[in-house]
Design an enzyme around this catalytic site. Structure first.
Site, short mmCIF file in Angstrom:
data_model
loop_
_atom_site.label_atom_id
_atom_site.label_comp_id
_atom_site.label_asym_id
_atom_site.label_seq_id
_atom_site.Cartn_x
_atom_site.Cartn_y
_atom_site.Cartn_z
N HIS A 124 65.16 3.49 35.83
CA HIS A 124 66.14 4.52 35.50
C HIS A 124 67.37 4.41 36.40
CE1 HIS A 124 67.40 8.81 34.63
NE2 HIS A 124 67.96 8.63 35.82
N GLU A 125 67.14 4.40 37.71
CA GLU A 125 68.27 4.42 38.64
C GLU A 125 69.10 3.14 38.56
OE1 GLU A 125 69.14 7.05 39.87
OE2 GLU A 125 67.32 8.24 39.76
N HIS A 163 71.60 3.07 35.78
CA HIS A 163 72.89 3.71 36.03
C HIS A 163 73.94 2.66 36.41
CE1 HIS A 163 72.10 7.92 35.48
NE2 HIS A 163 71.13 7.97 36.39
N GLU A 171 72.39 9.84 31.23
CA GLU A 171 71.03 10.08 31.71
C GLU A 171 69.98 9.58 30.71
OE1 GLU A 171 69.17 11.33 34.36
OE2 GLU A 171 71.01 10.81 35.39
N HIS A 195 70.81 16.21 32.84
CA HIS A 195 69.40 15.83 32.79
C HIS A 195 68.65 16.55 31.67
CE1 HIS A 195 70.60 14.87 36.96
NE2 HIS A 195 69.76 13.85 36.82
#
Length: 531
Positions: free
Chosen positions: A349-350, A353, A373, A433
């Protein structure tokens, strides 16, 4: 969990340490079991065979042999490997192997890598200090560098010559230990050869979330290993509980090990390398997912590896990506119920980004923020499916390992009490989120379809917002469509309606206008009220 920014701290230069080494080191390392007397007898006979057959081996005055390895076969055949010195100087390229039968008689395949290493003089015309300075100049990207020159006879590529073999050691561009060996002619100063001092190695990690996993590490020239991945270019470091706002590219301490075995596999572990195991392995899986599925060469598609920090902050129950330091930061959880934030889908996920920032750069507010997100949730989940780990089995429950039972879910996002299942005019006012729920729900419907379904032992039940029935096409196809939409069609201000248009364009490109895939994408968007 969000992308953030920070500033870069300038690098500093280090001093030069100069040492001239004039002796060889004996390294007896037998690789087959044999009684000491048998091994010693084989070495003694091999030395005698070299002297008796000096022409075969190019052995002459001023030379000596240093045992490197002995192998004795089951039938008694002996293979004795020597390094060579000339007037006490190591001869690079002067190694030889003596093959002899069980009675010590020389076999025909005995040979030397080079002959006659004699040089006119063993006194260098280029001083050690000059060789050291030239070596540092030939090792770009290594900061805080020190160099150690060693005088050798270079016989690896023809006529032997006196040379400086200089090892440069310092810090790489991710703060990892880095090194380079530079060979220069000790008479003319000409560079002969240069190569990396570190070597790829495979370690074993006892992880918190994914069981025992292999780790790509770097073996240091001086011994030991560091969690620097030489294949993908990322390095994993201990932030030493520095706050996320204070972390810079050069912060922290690289993880090192004498044994290349890392972590203890426990949650809330006191072994600080345990979190690093998950972070390092899961970063590799993320890199490989983008590379092998989409042909993307790293987060920015430039082949550059990221810096990964664990143990950020104190009881920091979060993780985030920073474009400014091109780094990933993970906390240790809340210290009571949530452990380290380094599980597979969280790491994916991170780092996604960073992919989003390098492509559509979806603005982190309103509907575009929700899409930002959602994109990270989608591809973080797909990294988990790609890894297909037996311990952390693939699912549609985001961050279920580090935030049990889950932080967000795809089939019905509103089950967290905050996220939106369906698009409405007010979705853009939600926290990003929670507005991401619309995109996550679309992804699930397009992948698995509506209604009840059990996948990998977990039962999902996904309704549609318009009462329709949706048939899924599988998450791999949907992910490919979403990746193309993100990287080709979306822009920084794309909203949900724009995402529908972008994904349909991508589906048309990949599968055709009248394809099942195109129709499933459209039906799933209608299923979340995006028309």
């Amino acid at each position: 969990m969000s992308p953030t920014s920070s500033s870069r701290r300038p690098l500093t230069a280090g001093a030069i340490a100069v040492v001239a080494a004039l002796g060889a080191v004996t390294i007896p390392t037998g690789t087959a079991s044999a009684a000491p007397t048998t091994r010693d007898a084989a070495i003694a006979q091999a030395r005698a065979n070299v002297v008796r057959n000096a022409g075969t081996f190019g052995f002459g005055s001023g030379q000596d042999l240093v045992v490197k390895d002995v192998v004795i076969d089951a039938d008694g055949t002996q293979h004795v490997r020597f390094d060579r010195t000339y007037q006490g100087l190591p001869v690079v390229g002067g190694d030889l192997v003596v093959h002899q039968d069980a009675r010590g008689r020389l076999k025909d395949n005995s040979r030397a890598a080079a002959h006659d290493p004699a040089v006119r003089s063993t006194t260098p015309k280029v001083p050690a200090q000059a060789g050291a300075a030239d070596a540092i100049a030939a090792a770009p990207g290594v900061t805080d560098a020190t160099s150690t020159p060693e005088l050798v006879v270079w016989a690896a590529d023809g006529t032997p010559r006196l040379a400086w073999r200089t090892t440069v050691e310092g810090t790489g561009d991710h703060g990892q230990p880095a090194g380079r060996v530079v060979v220069t002619d000790a008479t003319t100063g000409e560079q002969i050869e240069a190569y990396d001092a570190e070597h790829e190695a495979t370690g074993t990690g006892h992880s918190e979330y994914t069981g025992d996993v292999p780790l790509d590490t770097t073996q240091q020239s001086g011994g030991g290993y560091t969690l620097a991945d030489p294949i993908r270019g990322h390095v994993t470091k201990d932030a030493n509980n520095l706050s996320a706002s204070s972390v810079k590219a050069t912060s922290g301490t690289p993880f090192t090990s004498a044994t290349n075995t890392w972590g203890d596999g426990k949650k809330f572990s006191t072994d600080r390398s345990t979190a690093a195991v998950d972070a390092h392995a899961n970063t590799a899986w993320t890199y490989d997912y983008y590379k092998n599925v989409f042909g993307r060469n790293g987060i920015k598609n430039d082949g550059r590896g990221a810096t990964v920090f664990v143990h950020v902050g104190t009881n920091w129950d979060n993780a985030q990506w920073s474009d400014a330091c091109f780094c990933m930061m993970t906390g240790d959880g809340n210290g009571t119920t949530d452990p380290e934030q380094v599980d597979l889908d969280t790491m994916g996920h991170e780092m996604t980004h960073g992919v989003t920032s390098a492509t559509a750069n979806l603005r982190y507010s309103g509907e575009s923020g929700g899409l930002n997100e959602s994109t990270s949730d989608i591809f973080g989940t797909m990294v988990e499916w790609y890894a297909n780990n037996a311990v952390d089995t693939p699912d549609y429950l985001f961050s279920d390992q580090s935030t049990p039972p889950w932080l967000r879910r795809f089939d019905k996002p509103s089950l967290d009490g905050k996220s939106a299942d369906c698009w409405s005019k007010t979705v853009g006012r939600l926290d990003v989120h929670n507005s991401s729920g619309v995109g996550n729900h679309w992804f699930y419907l397009a992948s698995e379809g509506s209604g009840s379904k059990t996948i990998n032992g977990f039962t999902y039940n996904s309704p549609t917002c318009n009462g329709s029935t949706v048939t899924g096409i599988g998450n791999q196809k949907v992910a490919k469509i979403w990746y193309r939409a993100l990287t080709v069609y979306m822009t920084s201000t794309t909203n949900y309606a724009g995402a529908r248009t972008a994904s349909l364009s991508a589906a048309k490109d990949l599968y055709g206008l009248n394809s099942t895939e195109y129709k499933a994408v459209a039906a799933a968007w209608s299923g979340v009220n995006v028309n």
